[in-house]
Design an enzyme around this catalytic site. Sequence first.
Site, PDB file in Angstrom:
ATOM      1  N   ASP A   1       0.748  -1.321   0.288  1.00  0.00           N
ATOM      2  CA  ASP A   1      -0.003   0.044   0.058  1.00  0.00           C
ATOM      3  C   ASP A   1       0.849   1.328   0.437  1.00  0.00           C
ATOM      4  O   ASP A   1       0.207   2.365  -0.290  1.00  0.00           O
ATOM      5  CB  ASP A   1      -1.133  -0.294   1.571  1.00  0.00           C
ATOM      6  CG  ASP A   1      -1.961  -0.513   0.917  1.00  0.00           C
ATOM      7  OD1 ASP A   1      -2.687  -0.690   0.177  1.00  0.00           O
ATOM      8  OD2 ASP A   1      -2.671  -1.372   1.781  1.00  0.00           O
TER       9      ASP A   1
HETATM   10  C1  GLC Z   1      -1.123   2.786   6.086  1.00  0.00           C
HETATM   11  C2  GLC Z   1       0.058   0.801   6.670  1.00  0.00           C
HETATM   12  C3  GLC Z   1      -0.679   0.251   6.015  1.00  0.00           C
HETATM   13  C4  GLC Z   1      -1.452  -0.042   5.695  1.00  0.00           C
HETATM   14  C5  GLC Z   1      -2.117   1.288   5.361  1.00  0.00           C
HETATM   15  C6  GLC Z   1      -3.714   0.576   4.839  1.00  0.00           C
HETATM   16  O1  GLC Z   1      -0.586   2.470   4.593  1.00  0.00           O
HETATM   17  O2  GLC Z   1       0.853   1.241   6.191  1.00  0.00           O
HETATM   18  O3  GLC Z   1       0.043  -1.038   6.241  1.00  0.00           O
HETATM   19  O4  GLC Z   1      -1.704  -1.276   4.531  1.00  0.00           O
HETATM   20  O5  GLC Z   1      -1.983   2.229   5.535  1.00  0.00           O
HETATM   21  O6  GLC Z   1      -4.575   2.055   4.145  1.00  0.00           O
HETATM   22  C1  GLC Z   2      -1.979  -3.973   5.310  1.00  0.00           C
HETATM   23  C2  GLC Z   2      -2.550  -4.135   4.585  1.00  0.00           C
HETATM   24  C3  GLC Z   2      -2.643  -4.794   3.170  1.00  0.00           C
HETATM   25  C4  GLC Z   2      -1.833  -5.199   2.726  1.00  0.00           C
HETATM   26  C5  GLC Z   2      -0.215  -4.641   3.702  1.00  0.00           C
HETATM   27  C6  GLC Z   2       0.743  -4.131   2.758  1.00  0.00           C
HETATM   28  O1  GLC Z   2      -1.373  -5.872   5.615  1.00  0.00           O
HETATM   29  O2  GLC Z   2      -4.298  -4.584   5.061  1.00  0.00           O
HETATM   30  O3  GLC Z   2      -3.865  -4.252   2.053  1.00  0.00           O
HETATM   31  O4  GLC Z   2      -0.808  -5.678   1.053  1.00  0.00           O
HETATM   32  O5  GLC Z   2      -0.452  -3.661   4.487  1.00  0.00           O
HETATM   33  O6  GLC Z   2       0.982  -2.321   2.486  1.00  0.00           O
END
Ligand code: GLC
Ligand code: GLC
Length: 795
Positions: free
Chosen positions: A486
């Site tokens: 993300d």
């Molecule tokens: C932030 C977190 C990530 C998560 C995302 C969800 O970017 O670092 O881990 O998946 O928020 O929106």
């Molecule tokens: C968090 C989010 C997932 C994402 C991950 C890596 O676990 O829930 O959707 O893939 O972060 O950013």
Amino acid sequence: MDMNTFGHFDDSAREFVITRPDTPWPWINYLGTEDFFSLVSNTAGGYCFCRDAKFRRILRYRYNGVPMDAGGRYYYIKEGNTVWNPGWKPCKTPLDRYECRHGMGYTRIVGEKDGLKAELLMFVPIGHRCEVHRLRLTNTGTDPKTVQLYSFAEWCLWNASTDMENFQRNLSTGEVEIEGSVIYHKTEYRERRDHYAFFGANRPFDGFDTDRETFLGMYNGFEAPQQVLAGTSGNTLAHGWSPVASHRFDLTLAPGATEELVFVLGYVENPAEEKFERPGIINKTRARAMMDAFATPAQVDAAFAALRAFWDDLLGRFQVQSDVPELDRTVNIWNQYQCMITFFFSRSASYFESGIGRGMGFRDSNQDLAGIVHMIPDRARQRILDIAATQFPDGGCYHQYQPLTKRGNNDIGGGFNDDPLWLIFGTVAYIRETGDFGILDEQVPFDNKPGTEVSLLEHLKISFRHVTDNLGPHGLPLIGRADWNDCLNLNCFSDNPDESFQTTENKTEGTKAESLMIAGLFVAEGRDFAELLDRIGDPLAKEVRGQVARMEEAVKRHGWDGEWFLRAYDYYGRKIGSAECEEGKVFIESQGWCTMARIGAEEGLCDKALDSAVKYLECEHGLVLNNPAYTHYIKDYGEISSYPEGYKENAGIFCHNNPWVIIGEAMAGRAEDAWRHYRKITPAFCKDQSLRKVEPYVFCQMVAGKDAARPGEGKNSWLTGTAAWTWKAVSEALLGIKPQFDGLLIEPCIPVGSYRIRRRFRDAQYDLTLHLSGNPGVRTFIPYAPGRHTLTLDL
Ligand code: GLC
Ligand code: GLC
């Protein structure tokens, strides 16, 4: 006392036993199996809700408060001038004995003080929307005891978000009713709501309170309720302000005597025409029925036995017996349990997720299926159809949907180009487990719009095409707003700290940013998809294979960096995750996915990539996400380098992706490496509970990596794709039980030894004994046949 030990496993009871209340972080459990759920910490903190943690919050909970974890369902015991709680908090009066046992869907807290023992059992019974609390008080001393017992719960005004914001309204809305020993919370019921909550006891009370300020006192916290300190009750009826629920019982116990009380904290929905009994008076029929269902200890025992049977059945579908107890307890108990919890909650409500921010993630929920499909295939089926119904006609997806409405929303952005492929992943996992090809014919709308229905198969086809329709200059998949990571936001630049990294408008003009993670995912899922299409005789299989082959070529040509797979090309076409880069030279996601997809295996690329993962990413506590960590912020990459070194997506051990390498290692036949990586992230093998901080019985999303201030410190426990992925890694890659469309492929890759495995598969049961003598790659196929099968395999 070992200062690093706060508890231990009790495998025969399927419990984790916490022996000190002052754990390094609240260690929680979840109650509920259907749509009423509770979070309960080892000191009875937490809250409950029905269906949706944002819109149907029942108890108030203050996240990030001081002190941590204040608020829950509290019982206060007052004897003379001493007031204490069985779970230690909130009074923190020292106890003579404390124990908390978190089990499968229940929590049992035992506190003992001055010869009085309080045993509190909490669970959500199957078929009911309530928490049942059975509180047993026993006089273990030699003198009679006179004590006062108070219950306490604080109501949330339903929408957990406005509950924390809109006080000009909230503080004038509170309403309650009392009938018998039941306190009803009916705020907003007079208008459009059709639901209320209640907290009742199975015997007449000696006093009560529903007005918070009267119960606690304006300037007191939960640790010093003025009514409890005085041994009184205000007998208040809340009107406006902040409604709570407290019962008081004056009890006398002879030496050796036990008093058993049952409390029910429930939730009721009434049909519109049955809302009221009389004008203004709520219809309590359903609540009375729920109180009646748990009026006696025998009824409670029966409901508790049914809950235990439910979990015995689910967990019994996969059991292993080896000579490694940490492996057995992880596989047989905690990993499967966590998979169920993660499936129920996606990423919505934990002690790290407030229950108001995130609904059901498209990619997350698809991945979660891999952990539960062998236990609850029917619910997996429904989930797949719900998720698919949020898709757009071009294959793109909302990134999340709200559990209450099942509608997608853009609150955390859209246009994550890996999302569509996960629908193929989830559906393939479901069909392999169940053989239910019929799901492909289900008619599913787009964006929940009636009249737009096409078959689920069509949804899968457009998911696949969404990738091939969105290729970049190297023939690799365009990343969109981000892929699985993300925080790798290669098209969302913003200088404005008030803008989110991911919902800032994507750059679409001349977009070039490409993802090797999606490329690997596409090849792996594309192969599975082609096999699925073959099974149903769909000629598209050939084209799918052609596209997969082209992608493999593109990866070999443009995605190989010499010693490992590149991670991405950025908006300007520059490499990310390359030896050329100053920092962030090696990333885990592309090593995991490209080795799981076996891209370039014959040329030795997979072995090299796995060696590089070991060399650059592995540390004492697991594999970090990238190395070297980014030491400064790089605007063109988005959120990733916003984290200090060693946390989250900037070189944290993001446990979710470690299993990708574990599976890649196993597919390469490298049993020792796979097993070592597995042990490093699996909590049952972790010796230092105080360093890890979070619950020692479940995986957490992130463990601080080698560049962090305290490597090994865990965060964000419970709701993480780590649960389903480590389940897949251990059950399929290590122990080698791989469901196929028409049977089980047995292909273990774990160090030598004997493993006895019981696997229910559709309506068959396989009792397998595997004797492994170190020949990875040896495999046996067992065609599916109903009935019971006992096999011994020397592999
Ligand atoms: C932030 C977190 C990530 C998560 C995302 C969800 O970017 O670092 O881990 O998946 O928020 O929106
Ligand atoms: C968090 C989010 C997932 C994402 C991950 C890596 O676990 O829930 O959707 O893939 O972060 O950013």
